[in-house]
Design a protein around this motif. Structure first.
Motif, PDB file in Angstrom:
ATOM      1  N   LEU A  76       0.838  -1.211   0.000  1.00 42.73           N
ATOM      2  CA  LEU A  76       0.000   0.000   0.000  1.00 42.73           C
ATOM      3  C   LEU A  76       0.872   1.259   0.000  1.00 42.73           C
ATOM      4  O   LEU A  76       0.592   2.224  -0.710  1.00 42.73           O
ATOM      5  N   GLY A  77       1.929   1.236   0.801  1.00 42.37           N
ATOM      6  CA  GLY A  77       2.845   2.380   0.833  1.00 42.37           C
ATOM      7  C   GLY A  77       3.503   2.613  -0.510  1.00 42.37           C
ATOM      8  O   GLY A  77       3.647   3.761  -0.960  1.00 42.37           O
ATOM      9  N   PHE A  78       3.889   1.528  -1.183  1.00 42.64           N
ATOM     10  CA  PHE A  78       4.504   1.640  -2.503  1.00 42.64           C
ATOM     11  C   PHE A  78       3.491   2.150  -3.525  1.00 42.64           C
ATOM     12  O   PHE A  78       3.819   2.994  -4.369  1.00 42.64           O
ATOM     13  N   THR A  79       2.256   1.671  -3.459  1.00 45.68           N
ATOM     14  CA  THR A  79       1.212   2.068  -4.404  1.00 45.68           C
ATOM     15  C   THR A  79       0.925   3.561  -4.327  1.00 45.68           C
ATOM     16  O   THR A  79       0.728   4.221  -5.351  1.00 45.68           O
ATOM     17  N   PHE A  80       0.902   4.084  -3.108  1.00 44.43           N
ATOM     18  CA  PHE A  80       0.557   5.500  -2.914  1.00 44.43           C
ATOM     19  C   PHE A  80       1.800   6.373  -2.690  1.00 44.43           C
ATOM     20  O   PHE A  80       1.714   7.434  -2.091  1.00 44.43           O
ATOM     21  N   ARG A  81       2.948   5.929  -3.224  1.00 46.04           N
ATOM     22  CA  ARG A  81       4.192   6.655  -2.976  1.00 46.04           C
ATOM     23  C   ARG A  81       4.176   8.072  -3.537  1.00 46.04           C
ATOM     24  O   ARG A  81       4.767   8.970  -2.929  1.00 46.04           O
ATOM     25  N   ASN A  82       3.514   8.292  -4.669  1.00 49.49           N
ATOM     26  CA  ASN A  82       3.478   9.645  -5.235  1.00 49.49           C
ATOM     27  C   ASN A  82       2.744  10.607  -4.311  1.00 49.49           C
ATOM     28  O   ASN A  82       3.158  11.768  -4.146  1.00 49.49           O
TER      29      ASN A  82
ATOM     30  N   PHE B 146       5.136  11.184  -1.445  1.00 56.27           N
ATOM     31  CA  PHE B 146       6.218  12.073  -1.862  1.00 56.27           C
ATOM     32  C   PHE B 146       5.764  13.535  -1.829  1.00 56.27           C
ATOM     33  O   PHE B 146       6.525  14.424  -1.457  1.00 56.27           O
ATOM     34  N   ALA B 147       4.524  13.783  -2.236  1.00 53.06           N
ATOM     35  CA  ALA B 147       3.996  15.155  -2.250  1.00 53.06           C
ATOM     36  C   ALA B 147       3.958  15.730  -0.835  1.00 53.06           C
ATOM     37  O   ALA B 147       4.290  16.901  -0.614  1.00 53.06           O
ATOM     38  N   LYS B 148       3.579  14.889   0.126  1.00 53.45           N
ATOM     39  CA  LYS B 148       3.531  15.337   1.523  1.00 53.45           C
ATOM     40  C   LYS B 148       4.939  15.600   2.053  1.00 53.45           C
ATOM     41  O   LYS B 148       5.189  16.608   2.728  1.00 53.45           O
ATOM     42  N   ILE B 149       5.860  14.684   1.741  1.00 53.12           N
ATOM     43  CA  ILE B 149       7.247  14.848   2.203  1.00 53.12           C
ATOM     44  C   ILE B 149       7.877  16.085   1.575  1.00 53.12           C
ATOM     45  O   ILE B 149       8.620  16.823   2.229  1.00 53.12           O
ATOM     46  N   GLU B 150       7.571  16.319   0.307  1.00 57.21           N
ATOM     47  CA  GLU B 150       8.099  17.490  -0.394  1.00 57.21           C
ATOM     48  C   GLU B 150       7.675  18.777   0.309  1.00 57.21           C
ATOM     49  O   GLU B 150       8.478  19.710   0.466  1.00 57.21           O
ATOM     50  N   LYS B 151       6.437  18.847   0.763  1.00 56.46           N
ATOM     51  CA  LYS B 151       5.949  20.029   1.473  1.00 56.46           C
ATOM     52  C   LYS B 151       6.715  20.245   2.775  1.00 56.46           C
ATOM     53  O   LYS B 151       7.043  21.378   3.136  1.00 56.46           O
ATOM     54  N   VAL B 152       7.012  19.148   3.469  1.00 59.05           N
ATOM     55  CA  VAL B 152       7.757  19.252   4.725  1.00 59.05           C
ATOM     56  C   VAL B 152       9.164  19.778   4.463  1.00 59.05           C
ATOM     57  O   VAL B 152       9.655  20.661   5.180  1.00 59.05           O
TER      58      VAL B 152
END
Length: 257
Positions: free
Chosen positions: A226-232, A235-241
């Motif tokens: 599930l984590g791999f499937t929704f990685r994009n 990534f968007a959340k991590i990018e904001k941080v």
């Protein structure tokens, strides 16, 4: 002539140019791992993690025989590079982080390159750890495989997220502190230990005690998938941080450098 050309292409990693900005970041990271004392020591230490499972799977310590600790070992066997390298993203680039940020780089490509490097390291560790199958059987190696899936799908994201809050510059010429630095641990990074380690342990124990060991494997693997499937999305959340922490990180690196 063709052989020399191919050797030069491999050594200089020019074949990564086909991946654009992502390839450039990957090329820089691979060169960093090869050329600097601190990063080379990290690679060696992460290799030693592969043998960590021997403490658990040889029944040397009684408490380690519980189902939860079995998957704990699987996480560590394949997660050595992920944890030792990943906890210091972006500190590996602290010497020139300010310059990188002034170039208006794409954070998504930067994050993706680190993620792919951790994925590659996890896959390599999983392959090397195949000797567990020979000595301890396929069920033990299956534990290691599901641990690798969880590391790729979940823990790879969590270590990158935690790295955004670690503002400790790294001296690449020094080989010490390969396992980390006390400044790398704060309230936020400590909280991330729960989904990194306790959640997969709990998922496996839940499946093991309510159903069977195979269902326990399935629960942990599904979380990773599930984590791999929704990685994009992740990534968007991590990018904001990272963008939020950008100027505080630059200031910390400037002060400590």
């Amino acid at each position: 002539m063709a052989k020399k050309s191919e050797e030069a292409r491999t050594e200089n990693l020019t074949w990564l140019n086909q991946f654009g900005t992502l390839g450039t970041f990957l090329k820089n990271d691979i060169k960093l791992l090869k050329r600097n004392k601190r990063s080379r020591t990290t690679v060696i230490m992460s290799f030693l993690f592969i043998f960590y499972g021997l403490l658990f799977y040889t029944d040397a310590i009684e408490v380690y025989r519980s189902p939860a600790f079995q998957v704990f070992a699987g996480i560590f066997v394949t997660g050595g590079f992920l944890f030792t390298f990943g906890q210091f993203i972006p500190s590996w680039d602290s010497a020139y982080y300010q310059l990188m940020m002034s170039q208006n780089i794409q954070y998504r490509e930067y994050i993706s390159s680190k993620w792919w490097l951790m994925v590659i390291g996890t896959v390599i560790a999983t392959v090397i750890a195949s000797f567990y199958w020979f000595f301890f059987g396929w069920q033990i190696y299956l534990l290691i495989i599901v641990g690798a899936i969880y590391n790729i799908g979940v823990n790879s994201h969590l270590v990158m997220l935690g790295g955004a809050f670690v503002k400790t510059p790294i001296d690449l010429t020094m080989a010490n502190k390969a396992f980390g630095d006390k400044q790398a641990f704060n309230a936020k990074t400590m909280l991330l230990l729960i989904p990194k380690l306790l959640v997969p342990m709990g998922l496996y124990a839940l499946g093991f005690y309510l159903f069977s060991a195979n269902i326990g494997y399935l629960f942990v693997a599904l979380a990773g998938i599930l984590g791999f499937t929704f990685r994009n999305m992740v990534f968007a959340k991590i990018e904001k941080v990272y963008k939020t922490e950008k100027y505080a990180t630059i200031a910390a690196y400037k002060q400590k450098n």
